[in-house]
Motif scaffolding. Structure first.
Motif, PDB file in Angstrom:
ATOM      1  N   PRO A  32       0.820  -1.198   0.000  1.00 57.44           N
ATOM      2  CA  PRO A  32       0.000   0.000   0.000  1.00 57.44           C
ATOM      3  C   PRO A  32       0.858   1.254   0.000  1.00 57.44           C
ATOM      4  CG  PRO A  32      -0.744  -1.560   1.667  1.00 57.44           C
ATOM      5  CD  PRO A  32       0.567  -2.059   1.148  1.00 57.44           C
ATOM      6  N   ALA A  33       0.285   2.328  -0.568  1.00 61.26           N
ATOM      7  CA  ALA A  33       1.005   3.594  -0.583  1.00 61.26           C
ATOM      8  C   ALA A  33       1.306   4.030   0.842  1.00 61.26           C
ATOM      9  CB  ALA A  33       0.169   4.649  -1.301  1.00 61.26           C
ATOM     10  N   GLY A  34       2.539   4.374   1.101  1.00 67.28           N
ATOM     11  CA  GLY A  34       2.934   4.772   2.446  1.00 67.28           C
ATOM     12  C   GLY A  34       3.247   3.604   3.364  1.00 67.28           C
ATOM     13  N   GLY A  35       2.925   2.390   2.908  1.00 67.05           N
ATOM     14  CA  GLY A  35       3.126   1.221   3.761  1.00 67.05           C
ATOM     15  C   GLY A  35       4.577   0.905   4.033  1.00 67.05           C
ATOM     16  N   GLU A  36       5.455   1.205   3.065  1.00 63.81           N
ATOM     17  CA  GLU A  36       6.870   0.886   3.257  1.00 63.81           C
ATOM     18  C   GLU A  36       7.455   1.679   4.416  1.00 63.81           C
ATOM     19  OE1 GLU A  36       5.522   2.084   0.515  1.00 63.81           O
ATOM     20  OE2 GLU A  36       6.136   0.984  -1.292  1.00 63.81           O
ATOM     21  N   LEU A  37       7.085   2.958   4.509  1.00 59.23           N
ATOM     22  CA  LEU A  37       7.617   3.792   5.582  1.00 59.23           C
ATOM     23  C   LEU A  37       7.072   3.345   6.933  1.00 59.23           C
ATOM     24  CD1 LEU A  37       9.287   6.163   6.545  1.00 59.23           C
ATOM     25  CD2 LEU A  37       7.357   7.673   6.034  1.00 59.23           C
ATOM     26  N   ILE A  38       5.780   3.041   6.985  1.00 57.14           N
ATOM     27  CA  ILE A  38       5.197   2.552   8.243  1.00 57.14           C
ATOM     28  C   ILE A  38       5.877   1.257   8.655  1.00 57.14           C
ATOM     29  CG2 ILE A  38       3.119   1.607   9.312  1.00 57.14           C
ATOM     30  CD1 ILE A  38       1.490   3.577   7.667  1.00 57.14           C
ATOM     31  N   GLN A  39       6.095   0.359   7.683  1.00 53.75           N
ATOM     32  CA  GLN A  39       6.735  -0.919   8.005  1.00 53.75           C
ATOM     33  C   GLN A  39       8.158  -0.712   8.515  1.00 53.75           C
ATOM     34  OE1 GLN A  39       9.309  -2.964   6.683  1.00 53.75           O
ATOM     35  NE2 GLN A  39       8.717  -4.695   7.968  1.00 53.75           N
ATOM     36  N   ALA A  40       8.879   0.228   7.915  1.00 58.62           N
ATOM     37  CA  ALA A  40      10.249   0.504   8.366  1.00 58.62           C
ATOM     38  C   ALA A  40      10.244   1.037   9.792  1.00 58.62           C
ATOM     39  CB  ALA A  40      10.918   1.500   7.427  1.00 58.62           C
ATOM     40  N   ARG A  41       9.308   1.920  10.091  1.00 56.89           N
ATOM     41  CA  ARG A  41       9.248   2.467  11.450  1.00 56.89           C
ATOM     42  C   ARG A  41       8.766   1.429  12.457  1.00 56.89           C
ATOM     43  NH1 ARG A  41       7.185   8.628   9.870  1.00 56.89           N
ATOM     44  NH2 ARG A  41       9.269   9.331   9.212  1.00 56.89           N
ATOM     45  N   LEU A  42       7.900   0.527  12.023  1.00 59.82           N
ATOM     46  CA  LEU A  42       7.523  -0.575  12.907  1.00 59.82           C
ATOM     47  C   LEU A  42       8.735  -1.464  13.189  1.00 59.82           C
ATOM     48  CD1 LEU A  42       4.055  -1.582  11.426  1.00 59.82           C
ATOM     49  CD2 LEU A  42       4.480  -0.601  13.692  1.00 59.82           C
ATOM     50  N   GLN A  43       9.584  -1.632  12.183  1.00 57.27           N
ATOM     51  CA  GLN A  43      10.812  -2.412  12.393  1.00 57.27           C
ATOM     52  C   GLN A  43      11.697  -1.744  13.427  1.00 57.27           C
ATOM     53  OE1 GLN A  43      11.612  -5.399  10.132  1.00 57.27           O
ATOM     54  NE2 GLN A  43      12.548  -5.701  12.134  1.00 57.27           N
ATOM     55  N   LEU A  44      11.795  -0.422  13.382  1.00 55.92           N
ATOM     56  CA  LEU A  44      12.604   0.303  14.356  1.00 55.92           C
ATOM     57  C   LEU A  44      11.962   0.248  15.740  1.00 55.92           C
ATOM     58  CD1 LEU A  44      15.033   2.004  15.021  1.00 55.92           C
ATOM     59  CD2 LEU A  44      13.839   4.020  14.128  1.00 55.92           C
ATOM     60  N   ALA A  45      10.640   0.346  15.803  1.00 59.29           N
ATOM     61  CA  ALA A  45       9.954   0.230  17.092  1.00 59.29           C
ATOM     62  C   ALA A  45      10.187  -1.143  17.701  1.00 59.29           C
ATOM     63  CB  ALA A  45       8.459   0.484  16.922  1.00 59.29           C
ATOM     64  N   SER A  46      10.183  -2.173  16.865  1.00 58.04           N
ATOM     65  CA  SER A  46      10.440  -3.529  17.357  1.00 58.04           C
ATOM     66  C   SER A  46      11.851  -3.648  17.908  1.00 58.04           C
ATOM     67  CB  SER A  46      10.231  -4.536  16.219  1.00 58.04           C
ATOM     68  OG  SER A  46      10.495  -5.853  16.649  1.00 58.04           O
ATOM     69  N   ALA A  47      12.811  -3.031  17.224  1.00 57.91           N
ATOM     70  CA  ALA A  47      14.194  -3.059  17.705  1.00 57.91           C
ATOM     71  C   ALA A  47      14.327  -2.309  19.019  1.00 57.91           C
ATOM     72  CB  ALA A  47      15.127  -2.463  16.657  1.00 57.91           C
ATOM     73  N   ALA A  48      13.670  -1.146  19.119  1.00 56.46           N
ATOM     74  CA  ALA A  48      13.735  -0.374  20.363  1.00 56.46           C
ATOM     75  C   ALA A  48      13.126  -1.158  21.517  1.00 56.46           C
ATOM     76  CB  ALA A  48      13.014   0.959  20.187  1.00 56.46           C
ATOM     77  N   ARG A  49      11.993  -1.795  21.263  1.00 53.10           N
ATOM     78  CA  ARG A  49      11.382  -2.631  22.302  1.00 53.10           C
ATOM     79  C   ARG A  49      12.338  -3.738  22.734  1.00 53.10           C
ATOM     80  NH1 ARG A  49       6.524  -6.587  20.649  1.00 53.10           N
ATOM     81  NH2 ARG A  49       8.272  -7.330  19.374  1.00 53.10           N
ATOM     82  N   THR A  50      13.029  -4.335  21.769  1.00 55.13           N
ATOM     83  CA  THR A  50      13.960  -5.426  22.081  1.00 55.13           C
ATOM     84  C   THR A  50      15.117  -4.941  22.946  1.00 55.13           C
ATOM     85  OG1 THR A  50      13.410  -6.576  20.030  1.00 55.13           O
ATOM     86  CG2 THR A  50      15.505  -7.138  21.076  1.00 55.13           C
ATOM     87  N   VAL A  51      15.728  -3.824  22.581  1.00 57.60           N
ATOM     88  CA  VAL A  51      16.883  -3.334  23.331  1.00 57.60           C
ATOM     89  C   VAL A  51      16.459  -2.864  24.730  1.00 57.60           C
ATOM     90  CG1 VAL A  51      18.708  -1.591  23.403  1.00 57.60           C
ATOM     91  CG2 VAL A  51      18.147  -2.722  21.254  1.00 57.60           C
ATOM     92  N   LEU A  52      15.365  -2.120  24.811  1.00 57.71           N
ATOM     93  CA  LEU A  52      14.897  -1.663  26.122  1.00 57.71           C
ATOM     94  C   LEU A  52      14.538  -2.845  27.011  1.00 57.71           C
ATOM     95  CD1 LEU A  52      12.697   1.281  24.849  1.00 57.71           C
ATOM     96  CD2 LEU A  52      14.604   1.549  26.453  1.00 57.71           C
TER      97      LEU A  52
END
Length: 372
Positions: free
Chosen positions: A337-357
């Protein structure tokens, strides 16, 4: 990231030995752990920024090889430059007569988001203390401590074991710390604020408990539920990241996916700053374990939470009332979906932040909440 750079240095040293530019095994051949503890961020005044790492390793090798550190640094820098396309290294320089400064590309730094999420708790691990033996109590039993100094000593012993294990040490766990007290200031604080809040407050103290104990050990301060309370802020940052991922799933959005992830989309300065902070976890854990200083991890988590909140202010993953991105135009040949790539990338970063914290909190013996 420092683990990757250390591996690149080992390869560069081996190449230099083969070409005759370094003698013997290059000083690193069977001792890659020598690089542990030598990494530092490149200072801003020296041109540093996200993805910039400096090491004093050439000085260590110079003593082993009987060479000048500048010469060793130059040889290693040449080897790194020749392999930069395979390692994500963007720039290498030698300063100060032997300091080696390395900057990775923004995409290489961004790829950590997927790697950290995939590694899970392993994102804190390193071989820095391989071969070191540590003995630690399996449980500090803070509620049985006779006073605050006793509680700090108990907790430091337990957390040193947890951190050392992550850094590759051989940890022997002994039975829980002794004591059968059911009262006292520590037990009362735990009953009022909860053990997680007490653990975080104690872990922040650099050199024991002052007498009389300061305001940081006031049970009302420890129990405060606002971002000015470090224990609350760090746990809330973890819960916030978990909430963003949960909200995305509720909206039917695809979750973090390493194969679909496009690292170049994490180019905002706040994203690069957050990624840089996360890249230092294994190095911070190893250093804290080596010096028996859990306050290093507490301070690291406070800084990481601050950078997470700054990122969310600049680039929120999910806004209140968010709706799924509009479907892609079928005339475009399909795709996300349009805009989906950016949302998915930021979800990937949120997942990483959750993991490190979450990993950092668990190294302090603290639960990582999914909701607050």
């Amino acid at each position: 990231m420092t683990g990757d750079l250390t591996a690149a240095l080992v390869t560069a040293a081996a190449t230099a030995v083969a070409s005759g530019d370094l003698p013997g095994d290059g000083g690193l051949g069977s001792h890659p752990g020598l690089a542990s503890g030598t990494w530092r961020p490149v200072p801003a005044e020296a041109g540093g920024g996200p993805g910039s790492y400096a090491t004093t390793l050439p000085f260590v090798l110079a003593r082993r090889l009987g060479m000048g550190p500048g010469r060793v640094a130059g040889v290693l820098a040449a080897g790194l430059r020749s392999a930069s396309g395979d390692t994500g290294i963007g720039d290498v320089s030698v300063t100060g007569g032997g300091y080696l400064s390395i900057t990775v590309t923004p995409d290489a730094l961004a790829r950590l988001a997927a790697r950290i999420a995939e590694a899970g708790p392993g994102c804190a691990r390193s071989p820095a203390l391989h071969g070191v033996r540590v003995t630690a109590p399996s449980d500090a039993r803070l509620g049985a401590a006779r006073d605050w100094p006793d509680a700090w000593q108990r907790l430091t012993a337990e957390l040193t074991g947890l951190m050392a294990g992550a850094a590759g040490a051989d940890v022997t766990w002994t039975p829980a710390a002794p004591g059968d007290r059911t009262g006292g200031p520590v037990a009362e604080a735990i009953a009022y604020a909860g053990e997680d809040a007490v653990r975080f407050a104690l872990s922040r103290l650099a050199s024991g408990v002052p007498q009389p104990p300061g305001a940081d050990l006031d049970r009302r301060v420890m129990a405060a539920q606002h971002l000015g309370n470090p224990a609350y802020a760090v746990r809330y940052a973890h819960a916030h990241a978990a909430s963003a991922l949960r909200q995305a799933a509720d909206l039917g959005l695809p979750g973090p996916d390493a194969e679909r992830f496009q690292p170049h989309l994490l180019a905002h300065p706040s994203e690069q700053v957050l990624l840089d902070a996360m890249s230092w976890l294994p190095e911070r854990v190893a250093g804290a374990a080596r010096r028996r200083q859990p306050q290093v991890i507490a301070a690291y988590l406070e800084e990481l939470a601050s950078r997470y909140f700054s990122w969310q202010e600049a680039c929120p993953v999910m806004l209140p009332g968010a709706v799924p991105p509009r479907p892609a135009d079928p005339r475009s040949g399909g795709g996300p979906p349009a805009g989906g790539e950016l949302i998915q990338a930021r979800l990937q970063l949120a997942s990483a932040a959750r993991t490190v914290l979450g990993t950092g909190l668990r190294l302090l013996g603290i639960a990582a909440p999914r909701r607050m």
